[in-house]
Scaffold this motif. Structure first.
Motif, PDB file in Angstrom:
ATOM      1  N   PHE A   1      37.818   8.466  11.138  1.00 34.51           N
ATOM      2  CA  PHE A   1      36.685   9.389  11.281  1.00 34.51           C
ATOM      3  C   PHE A   1      36.468  10.335  10.111  1.00 34.51           C
ATOM      4  CE2 PHE A   1      37.522   8.303  15.768  1.00 34.51           C
ATOM      5  CZ  PHE A   1      36.248   7.904  16.105  1.00 34.51           C
ATOM      6  N   CYS A   2      37.431  10.460   9.212  1.00 36.62           N
ATOM      7  CA  CYS A   2      37.300  11.435   8.119  1.00 36.62           C
ATOM      8  C   CYS A   2      36.054  11.138   7.288  1.00 36.62           C
ATOM      9  CB  CYS A   2      38.537  11.410   7.228  1.00 36.62           C
ATOM     10  SG  CYS A   2      38.404  12.530   5.823  1.00 36.62           S
ATOM     11  N   THR A   3      35.333  12.211   6.952  1.00 32.16           N
ATOM     12  CA  THR A   3      34.093  12.031   6.189  1.00 32.16           C
ATOM     13  C   THR A   3      34.320  12.225   4.698  1.00 32.16           C
ATOM     14  OG1 THR A   3      33.630  14.355   6.648  1.00 32.16           O
ATOM     15  CG2 THR A   3      32.560  12.715   8.069  1.00 32.16           C
TER      16      THR A   3
ATOM     17  N   PRO B   1      43.035  10.460   4.609  1.00 26.86           N
ATOM     18  CA  PRO B   1      42.039  11.408   5.110  1.00 26.86           C
ATOM     19  C   PRO B   1      42.229  12.779   4.447  1.00 26.86           C
ATOM     20  CG  PRO B   1      43.703  10.958   6.784  1.00 26.86           C
ATOM     21  CD  PRO B   1      43.992  10.044   5.640  1.00 26.86           C
ATOM     22  N   CYS B   2      41.153  13.578   4.401  1.00 32.81           N
ATOM     23  CA  CYS B   2      41.199  14.833   3.642  1.00 32.81           C
ATOM     24  C   CYS B   2      41.970  15.939   4.351  1.00 32.81           C
ATOM     25  CB  CYS B   2      39.780  15.313   3.339  1.00 32.81           C
ATOM     26  SG  CYS B   2      38.950  15.982   4.794  1.00 32.81           S
ATOM     27  N   GLN B   3      42.142  15.838   5.654  1.00 34.90           N
ATOM     28  CA  GLN B   3      42.818  16.845   6.502  1.00 34.90           C
ATOM     29  C   GLN B   3      41.992  18.119   6.660  1.00 34.90           C
ATOM     30  OE1 GLN B   3      45.600  15.766   7.851  1.00 34.90           O
ATOM     31  NE2 GLN B   3      46.316  14.230   6.401  1.00 34.90           N
ATOM     32  N   GLU B   4      40.847  18.208   6.032  1.00 36.85           N
ATOM     33  CA  GLU B   4      40.129  19.483   6.039  1.00 36.85           C
ATOM     34  C   GLU B   4      38.721  19.414   6.615  1.00 36.85           C
ATOM     35  OE1 GLU B   4      40.500  20.685   2.004  1.00 36.85           O
ATOM     36  OE2 GLU B   4      42.576  21.350   2.344  1.00 36.85           O
ATOM     37  N   CYS B   5      38.157  18.205   6.683  1.00 38.53           N
ATOM     38  CA  CYS B   5      36.786  18.129   7.189  1.00 38.53           C
ATOM     39  C   CYS B   5      36.779  18.413   8.691  1.00 38.53           C
ATOM     40  CB  CYS B   5      36.180  16.763   6.880  1.00 38.53           C
ATOM     41  SG  CYS B   5      36.927  15.431   7.841  1.00 38.53           S
ATOM     42  N   ASN B   6      35.586  18.558   9.221  1.00 39.35           N
ATOM     43  CA  ASN B   6      35.418  18.834  10.638  1.00 39.35           C
ATOM     44  C   ASN B   6      36.126  17.791  11.513  1.00 39.35           C
ATOM     45  OD1 ASN B   6      34.385  20.252  12.764  1.00 39.35           O
ATOM     46  ND2 ASN B   6      32.524  18.985  12.867  1.00 39.35           N
ATOM     47  N   ALA B   7      35.952  16.516  11.151  1.00 36.18           N
ATOM     48  CA  ALA B   7      36.554  15.441  11.955  1.00 36.18           C
ATOM     49  C   ALA B   7      38.081  15.543  11.942  1.00 36.18           C
ATOM     50  CB  ALA B   7      36.096  14.085  11.423  1.00 36.18           C
ATOM     51  N   CYS B   8      38.663  15.702  10.753  1.00 37.40           N
ATOM     52  CA  CYS B   8      40.129  15.804  10.657  1.00 37.40           C
ATOM     53  C   CYS B   8      40.637  16.968  11.492  1.00 37.40           C
ATOM     54  CB  CYS B   8      40.554  16.006   9.197  1.00 37.40           C
ATOM     55  SG  CYS B   8      40.496  14.503   8.216  1.00 37.40           S
ATOM     56  N   LYS B   9      39.954  18.116  11.377  1.00 38.25           N
ATOM     57  CA  LYS B   9      40.410  19.305  12.107  1.00 38.25           C
ATOM     58  C   LYS B   9      40.299  19.117  13.606  1.00 38.25           C
ATOM     59  CE  LYS B   9      40.034  23.000   8.769  1.00 38.25           C
ATOM     60  NZ  LYS B   9      39.033  23.805   8.059  1.00 38.25           N
TER      61      LYS B   9
HETATM   62 ZN   LIG Z   1      38.743  14.582   6.682  1.00 40.85          ZN
END
Ligand SMILES: [Zn+2]
Length: 329
Positions: free
Chosen positions: A53-55, A62-70
């Motif tokens: 789901f990471c954008t 994954p970035c760990q910071e986008c809305n989806a990751c959070k």
């Molecule tokens: Zn992300």
């Protein structure tokens, strides 16, 4: 284990299989991740969900910071759902309910991820329900099933999943890790025999419930050496009220297993390997006189069998009663 490169340090094969499929954009419909407690099943499942789901991915990370990751981290992403046993098993109604919710909720995309912990407790109907859903056209659904009991996975599930085997961790290395983190030698020995998870080891070690579990285990073992007839009463009045749900009952049996292993270790002169009774020479000597090596091996098998019965949803009181009869013989 928050990134695939961190996973690679501990579970290189699992990391390679999964990241390869991400790179080729061929994520499986269903994964079965199997491995002992603490080997990383949940972190890997979370990471895989984030990867889906990471954008703002960089490569497969994954970035760990986008809305989806959070939202995945905090457990409230609308398209990622955790399924856990309701009591002793995961029932078909749970899956139906979830699928209804998925269908009504404003979907953010056509993608869905189910993370199913204790997948060995899926009833046949629940498993078939999931498998059917996975195969519906037009849906990009990924099921990630987790188990520490791979023998109990029903064949229809296993044959349809990409199986990821996690390798066991080394208890000795873990024990020194616990001691480095400040745990006493004795506690570290017991905890490293019970779990591979650092947080779990420290929380159990400080936990009142766990301290009481240790006491109950020792009392139970001592009853057999005293030829006491009160074991049944003890099971009903002390053991069962303390070990309430399936997880706790399994943990109770794990403790019993360790206690009897210790007695066996004492017999064969491996006091250094004892996890429950180190430094309690007199007590262990008393206990060991009541059991021959052959009997001890038999008891260990019976306890493992009792664990399997619990997994198969046999009534827990009955399991403990049967175990008692078998040990008394
Ligand atoms: Zn992300």
């Amino acid at each position: 284990m928050k990134t695939w490169s961190e996973v690679a340090e501990i579970q290189p094969l699992a990391s390679r299989i999964i990241t390869n499929s991400i790179k080729k954009d061929r994520i499986s419909h269903a994964y079965l991740i199997q491995g002992a407690r603490g080997t990383g099943k949940k972190p890997i499942a979370l990471l895989l969900a984030k990867t889906v789901f990471c954008t703002n991915k960089s490569g497969s990370e994954p970035c760990q910071e986008c809305n989806a990751c959070k939202r995945i981290d905090s457990g409230n992403h609308p398209d990622v759902h955790w399924i856990e046993p309701d009591g002793q098993s995961i029932r078909k109604e749970q899956i139906d309910h979830l699928q209804k919710e998925f269908n009504y909720s404003g979907m953010e995309s056509n993608k869905k991820v189910y993370i199913i912990s204790d997948a060995d407790t899926l009833t046949v109907n629940a498993a078939n329900r999931i498998l059917k859903f996975l195969e519906e056209p037009g849906k990009e659904t990924t099921a990630i099933m987790l188990t520490d009991n791979s023998q109990s996975i029903i064949p229809t599930i296993r044959s349809r999943c990409q199986v990821i085997d996690l390798r066991p961790l080394n208890p000795d290395a873990f024990r020194s890790q616990l001691m480095d983190a400040g745990m006493s030698d004795r506690d570290a020995l017991l905890m490293s025999a019970l779990t591979n998870n650092l947080d779990e080891a420290f929380s159990w070690n400080a936990d009142e419930w766990f301290a009481q579990s240790r006491k109950l285990m020792i009392q139970w073992v001592e009853m057999f050496s005293g030829h006491s007839n009160d074991v049944y009463l003890y099971i009903h009045n002390q053991w069962m009220p303390h070990f309430k749900d399936r997880k706790q009952q399994e943990q109770g049996l794990d403790l019993l297993l360790l206690a009897f292993k210790d007695i066996l270790y004492f017999h064969i002169g491996r006091q250094d390997a004892m996890a429950v009774f180190p430094g309690q020479g007199e007590k262990i000597e008393d206990l060991s006189m009541n059991f021959s090596q052959v009997q001890l091996l038999d008891i260990l098998n019976k306890i493992l069998e009792a664990k399997r019965k619990l997994k198969q949803n046999v009534n827990p009181t009955l399991v403990m009663e049967q175990l008692t009869v078998q040990i008394q013989r």
